[in-house]
Design a protein around this motif. Structure first.
Motif, PDB file in Angstrom:
ATOM      1  N   ARG A  10       0.737  -1.046   0.110  1.00  0.00           N
ATOM      2  CA  ARG A  10      -0.061   0.137   0.100  1.00  0.00           C
ATOM      3  C   ARG A  10       0.751   1.110  -0.090  1.00  0.00           C
ATOM      4  N   ALA A  11       1.912   1.190   0.631  1.00  0.00           N
ATOM      5  CA  ALA A  11       2.768   2.636   0.746  1.00  0.00           C
ATOM      6  C   ALA A  11       4.035   2.449  -0.680  1.00  0.00           C
ATOM      7  N   ILE A  49      -2.004   9.699   2.658  1.00  0.00           N
ATOM      8  CA  ILE A  49      -1.141   9.669   4.197  1.00  0.00           C
ATOM      9  C   ILE A  49      -0.611   8.289   4.161  1.00  0.00           C
ATOM     10  N   GLU A  50      -1.107   7.197   3.838  1.00  0.00           N
ATOM     11  CA  GLU A  50      -0.579   5.781   3.943  1.00  0.00           C
ATOM     12  C   GLU A  50       0.587   5.882   3.145  1.00  0.00           C
ATOM     13  N   ASN A  51       0.620   6.214   1.673  1.00  0.00           N
ATOM     14  CA  ASN A  51       1.625   6.199   0.750  1.00  0.00           C
ATOM     15  C   ASN A  51       2.946   7.004   1.063  1.00  0.00           C
ATOM     16  N   GLY A  54       4.257   5.840   4.706  1.00  0.00           N
ATOM     17  CA  GLY A  54       4.504   4.350   4.802  1.00  0.00           C
ATOM     18  C   GLY A  54       3.916   3.656   6.069  1.00  0.00           C
ATOM     19  N   LEU A  55       2.752   3.799   6.292  1.00  0.00           N
ATOM     20  CA  LEU A  55       2.112   2.982   7.216  1.00  0.00           C
ATOM     21  C   LEU A  55       0.649   2.242   6.462  1.00  0.00           C
ATOM     22  N   ARG A  56      -0.088   1.587   7.339  1.00  0.00           N
ATOM     23  CA  ARG A  56      -1.526   1.275   7.153  1.00  0.00           C
ATOM     24  C   ARG A  56      -2.359   1.492   7.802  1.00  0.00           C
ATOM     25  N   ALA A  57      -3.601   2.240   7.258  1.00  0.00           N
ATOM     26  CA  ALA A  57      -4.800   2.678   7.975  1.00  0.00           C
ATOM     27  C   ALA A  57      -6.089   1.750   7.523  1.00  0.00           C
TER      28      ALA A  57
END
Length: 341
Positions: A10-11, A49-51, A54-57
């Motif tokens: 995802r990121a 924001i995820e990309n 570099g996180l998963r939401a």
């Protein structure tokens, strides 16, 4: 797919090599409608924001769960809470607002977890208020620029195309005019400094210079109602003043914008800067990398920046390609020209 691999996919980055680095934060919001404004249509803002971080939401009603590196999760929490606060104030949010909040927090695009790792409001964000909208800075340099515009009598904004230097200058000037802080807004540009160039175009003076001043007009119409702009042009509270005709004038109680200043000669720049009168302010914008002067002529902008360095009351904000807020490809184009020439 594992949680780590899904996060990386995802990121758009490689999976973390250690699952021990994963961290989880749950954030609860009290207004689902405002949260929907933050997330954007089909959660497009959340995906950004995820990309970028570099996180998963994952969204569960009014709760957002963030998984990833600890610093990234803390940054994500800060960005979401800051955007939520803005949504409660002004309502609509764009992807540009999201990108701006991330840039302020991390120091620039693609900075990942190198910025702040604390859950507090995004710092040092400049704002400009006009009748039509509130304009929020999208990069730290834009914040510094806005604060300089609000506190200094003369401001130089230099840097590549797409960094917002002209738009913010016009927005600030329009706000000053609306609030009655100045009597006139004067727009000037050196692209028409020679009389023969004007002569080749049909119409009166305004019609001759309009094509050169179109970026300034576009910004004016974006921050002021159209009838306000038209009335200002008719009453001369908004004035078009070609650089060639500035000699001998004293501009008092005005806010004056000189755009494309890199194409001023040294003498033209000196002449323009000394037009500053009582109760007036000047904003000079330009891109030193796009000088169109004939060979052998030195740019008045570059000369002025050297001569006036350290003079009290003058600020210089230098933008870089990291501050480009147009299409992301524009930043990459500028970088290619800088590195391959």
């Amino acid at each position: 797919m594992s949680a780590t691999s899904r996060q990386a996919w995802r990121a758009g980055s490689k999976p973390s090599q250690s699952s021990q680095s994963l961290y989880r934060i749950e954030i609860t919001f009290d207004d689902n409608r405002k949260l929907a404004d933050v997330l954007g249509e089909f959660d497009v803002n959340l995906a950004l924001i995820e990309n970028r971080l570099g996180l998963r939401a994952v969204v569960h009603g009014n709760v957002i769960v963030l998984d990833g590196e600890k610093d990234a999760c803390l940054q994500g929490k800060t960005v979401l809470e800051t955007l939520y606060g803005r949504a409660k104030g002004d309502g609509t949010l764009s992807q540009g607002d999201v990108d701006g909040a991330i840039r302020h927090l991390t120091g620039g695009p693609g900075s990942g977890g190198s910025g702040l790792a604390v859950a507090q409001p995004v710092p040092n964000v400049g704002e400009l208020k006009t009748r039509k909208r509130t304009i929020v800075a999208r990069t730290p340099a834009q914040s510094n620029y806005i604060k300089a515009l609000q506190s200094r009598e003369m401001v130089f904004g230099t840097g590549p195309a797409g960094t917002g230097k002209t738009y913010l200058a016009v927005a600030h000037a329009a706000g000053c005019l609306e609030r009655g802080e100045v009597d006139r807004l004067v727009l000037s540009r050196p692209a028409v400094e020679a009389g023969e160039r004007l002569g080749f175009l049909p119409g009166d003076m305004k019609e001759k210079v309009d094509p050169y001043l179109r970026p300034l007009y576009d910004a004016l119409y974006d921050v002021l109602p159209a009838e306000k702009v038209e009335r200002g042009l008719e009453t001369k509270s908004i004035e078009i003043a070609p650089l060639a005709f500035m000699r001998g004038r004293t501009l008092a109680h005005s806010i004056v914008i000189l755009d494309e200043a890199q194409n001023c000669t040294v003498m033209q720049m000196k002449m323009f800067l000394t037009r500053l009168g009582e109760g007036s302010r000047m904003i000079i914008t330009g891109d030193p990398s796009q000088i169109d002067l004939p060979a052998g002529q030195h740019s008045g902008l570059a000369d002025a920046l050297g001569v006036l360095d350290g003079v009290e009351g003058i600020a210089h904000i230098a933008f870089t390609r990291a501050d480009v807020i147009r299409h992301p490809l524009v930043g990459r184009i500028i970088e290619a020209y800088e590195t391959k020439r």
